[in-house]
Design a protein around this motif. Sequence first.
Motif, PDB file in Angstrom:
ATOM      1  N   ASN A  48       1.188 -53.683   6.928  1.00  0.00           N
ATOM      2  CA  ASN A  48       0.233 -54.795   6.802  1.00  0.00           C
ATOM      3  C   ASN A  48      -0.223 -55.288   8.165  1.00  0.00           C
ATOM      4  O   ASN A  48       0.610 -55.450   9.061  1.00  0.00           O
ATOM      5  CB  ASN A  48       0.905 -55.997   6.101  1.00  0.00           C
ATOM      6  N   PRO A  49      -1.525 -55.612   8.301  1.00  0.00           N
ATOM      7  CA  PRO A  49      -1.955 -56.201   9.568  1.00  0.00           C
ATOM      8  C   PRO A  49      -1.297 -57.566   9.796  1.00  0.00           C
ATOM      9  O   PRO A  49      -0.978 -57.926  10.924  1.00  0.00           O
ATOM     10  CB  PRO A  49      -3.474 -56.332   9.419  1.00  0.00           C
ATOM     11  N   LYS A  50      -1.108 -58.326   8.704  1.00  0.00           N
ATOM     12  CA  LYS A  50      -0.432 -59.630   8.825  1.00  0.00           C
ATOM     13  C   LYS A  50       0.630 -59.731   7.724  1.00  0.00           C
ATOM     14  O   LYS A  50       0.374 -60.293   6.663  1.00  0.00           O
ATOM     15  CB  LYS A  50      -1.439 -60.772   8.635  1.00  0.00           C
ATOM     16  N   HIS A  79       2.586 -60.211  14.741  1.00  0.00           N
ATOM     17  CA  HIS A  79       1.654 -60.118  13.607  1.00  0.00           C
ATOM     18  C   HIS A  79       2.129 -60.881  12.367  1.00  0.00           C
ATOM     19  O   HIS A  79       1.321 -61.188  11.493  1.00  0.00           O
ATOM     20  CB  HIS A  79       1.418 -58.643  13.246  1.00  0.00           C
ATOM     21  N   THR A 124       2.971 -56.762   0.420  1.00  0.00           N
ATOM     22  CA  THR A 124       2.248 -57.514   1.455  1.00  0.00           C
ATOM     23  C   THR A 124       3.041 -58.770   1.809  1.00  0.00           C
ATOM     24  O   THR A 124       2.848 -59.353   2.872  1.00  0.00           O
ATOM     25  CB  THR A 124       0.850 -57.925   0.948  1.00  0.00           C
ATOM     26  N   LEU A 128      -4.534 -64.298   5.053  1.00  0.00           N
ATOM     27  CA  LEU A 128      -4.331 -62.915   4.584  1.00  0.00           C
ATOM     28  C   LEU A 128      -5.565 -62.344   3.905  1.00  0.00           C
ATOM     29  O   LEU A 128      -5.778 -61.131   3.877  1.00  0.00           O
ATOM     30  CB  LEU A 128      -3.176 -62.866   3.568  1.00  0.00           C
ATOM     31  N   ALA A 185       5.434 -54.645   9.117  1.00  0.00           N
ATOM     32  CA  ALA A 185       4.328 -54.709  10.077  1.00  0.00           C
ATOM     33  C   ALA A 185       3.517 -53.412  10.086  1.00  0.00           C
ATOM     34  O   ALA A 185       2.317 -53.425  10.348  1.00  0.00           O
ATOM     35  CB  ALA A 185       4.867 -55.032  11.466  1.00  0.00           C
ATOM     36  N   SER A 186       4.178 -52.310   9.786  1.00  0.00           N
ATOM     37  CA  SER A 186       3.427 -51.044   9.778  1.00  0.00           C
ATOM     38  C   SER A 186       2.570 -50.932   8.512  1.00  0.00           C
ATOM     39  O   SER A 186       1.564 -50.244   8.496  1.00  0.00           O
ATOM     40  CB  SER A 186       4.381 -49.855   9.890  1.00  0.00           C
ATOM     41  N   SER A 243       7.655 -57.913  14.694  1.00  0.00           N
ATOM     42  CA  SER A 243       6.332 -57.579  14.139  1.00  0.00           C
ATOM     43  C   SER A 243       5.269 -57.593  15.239  1.00  0.00           C
ATOM     44  O   SER A 243       4.088 -57.503  14.958  1.00  0.00           O
ATOM     45  CB  SER A 243       5.957 -58.575  13.037  1.00  0.00           C
TER      46      SER A 243
END
Length: 591
Positions: A437-439, A466, A413, A325, A434-435, A463
Amino acid sequence: MESTLKELSNGESVLDIKDKCGVAGGVEDMYGEDRATEDQTITPWTFSVASGYSLLRDPHYNKGLAFTEAERDAHYLRGLLPPSVSSQQLQEKKVMHNLRQYQVPLQRYMAMMDLQERNERLFYKLLIDNVEELLPVVYTPTVGEACQKYGSIFRRPQGLFISLKEKGKILEVLKNWPEKSIHVIVVTDGERILGLGDLGCQGMGIPVGKLSLYTALGGVRPSVCLPITIDVGTNNQKLLDDEFYIGLKQKRATGQEYAELLEEFMSAVKQNYGEKVLIQFEDFANHNAFELLAKYRTTHLVFNDDIQGTASVVLAGLIASLKLLGGTLADHTFLFLGAGEAGTGIAELIALEITRKTSVPLEEARKKIWLVDSKGLIVSSRVESLQHFKKPWAHDHEPVKELIDAVKAIKPTVLIGTSGVGKTFTKEVVEAMASLNPKPLIMALSNPTSQAECTADEAYTWSKGHAIFASGSPFDPVEFEGRTFVSGQANNAYVFPGFGLGIIMSGTIRVHDDMLLAASEALASEVTEDDYLKGRIYPPFTNIRKISAHIAAEVAAKAYELGLATRLPRPSDLVKYAESCMYTPLYRSYR
Ligand SMILES: NC(=O)C1=CN([C@@H]2O[C@H](COP(=O)(O)OP(=O)(O)OC[C@H]3O[C@@H](n4cnc5c(N)ncnc54)[C@H](OP(=O)(O)O)[C@@H]3O)[C@@H](O)[C@H]2O)C=CC1
Ligand SMILES: CC(=O)C(=O)O
Ligand SMILES: [Mg+2]
């Protein structure tokens, strides 16, 4: 044919034999036989040499077909066994083959319990060598179903049952247990069994299962482990109406009656087994769990697995996840669904770790951690009506009822499920994570599988591959758009066996939060590049004994540093020492 100790020809005295068998205490009259006056009762007990038919029926010593020809001669086994002599490996192969024939998980559970009662070393050999396959059988999820049906599948009692009927006699009850030297007790009152609620006396499956992991995963000898269920009744009407229910058929005792029974139990344990027996509280409801921990943590060697063990394991996963992360723990925002033992226990340990790693005070560290309970987001306007363990988490914010709205408002997060309610991480919730955070890191910790907040498949699919996902009960690998995702099992089973071993081997007399942090760091450091590549933030259970030795060593090191360890001098290489203390299930040769 049995010989009593007096009949032994080697001239050893009773006391010599006791010492060799590991009966600790250092006082000759440890069971009060000499001190007792004529009007007091004592428990008569003897050592005897098992042989012949009784040897075959003693699970500690039975080897089945693996008794050698010489042993069959020396121990009066001729004719009691068929002529074939088998190796332990072959026995293992056969039992695994037989277990795999069962399609129903509960049948596998029952077969494993039968094996434990028939041939203890073979049971542990199987569990150690096939840990990933058998953990879901003897532990979550199957143990949950076993507890629900415990009355129907009950054959022979395992562990000690202490009910309200035994009030005033708990010390005597403890003396009925055949082993005199006990180092770990796992005790439940059955009121919050996994996420399945009040299962009363049938919760016994949990202490039995947890202690089998103490041995298989942590190498603590089975003979020093004692599962206990305290039966104060049940409020589960279905069980009260069930003719096969094995517990007291009455509503739960509460208040003073409950407190007195627990107090008698805690005193009796200390009186009987001394200062250094580790008492692990397991699956108590939170209205008792926090209070028991607070009350006994300064006078006894106690540990609440749901509050502390879970916290240590989840913190380990979070520390490990930082490699994927980025940032530090203090850079993240945490949202929990569920603000009970697991939720607030984890939250508090995260905050503590942040204060240890930065100059941020505890109050500040807590502000990045938010919890939702059954009434919605915990916010300051609710503070008056909150249970004491929720109050530190009542931050300033307008009330929010639904989890999805809390996700949108708090923008976490990390999302952690400790609600005990399945399917609560909906598609909308996972998509929102998911929208944002990238992960997104998503942990669905509730057990058993039916109570998981979402499945691994749902987390990865919703997700779009992701999410970093971990769950309390195991899930199979998931294929998504040509990639295979292997989720980790965020379960306190990673920590309590090694944690307990560290305490026992160092003679530690109290549990300190810094020992939990040490265990987290130790576990996090075991996650490899290969694990990260597969998307997992926990190592596989296949290496668990090595991991447990490492955790034990770090926990013991912290205990020595804090002056809580009494085994002196401190061994110089604690990992080696931990390994040398570990029980191995290979058969022993009998003379
Ligand atoms: N993976 C692991 O290693 C572990 C997993 N667990 C699992 O965690 C779960 C919870 O255990 P524990 O913390 O001891 O239980 P508790 O009863 O102490 O806490 C449960 C919390 O969930 C909240 N809750 C219940 N229903 C909902 C809902 N529908 N929406 C939002 N919140 C809800 C409760 O709210 P309220 O306070 O308002 O009633 C409470 O705060 C269990 O399933 C258990 O198996 C526990 C320990 C270890
Ligand atoms: C794992 C565990 O301790 C629980 O679910 O309660
Ligand atoms: Mg538990």
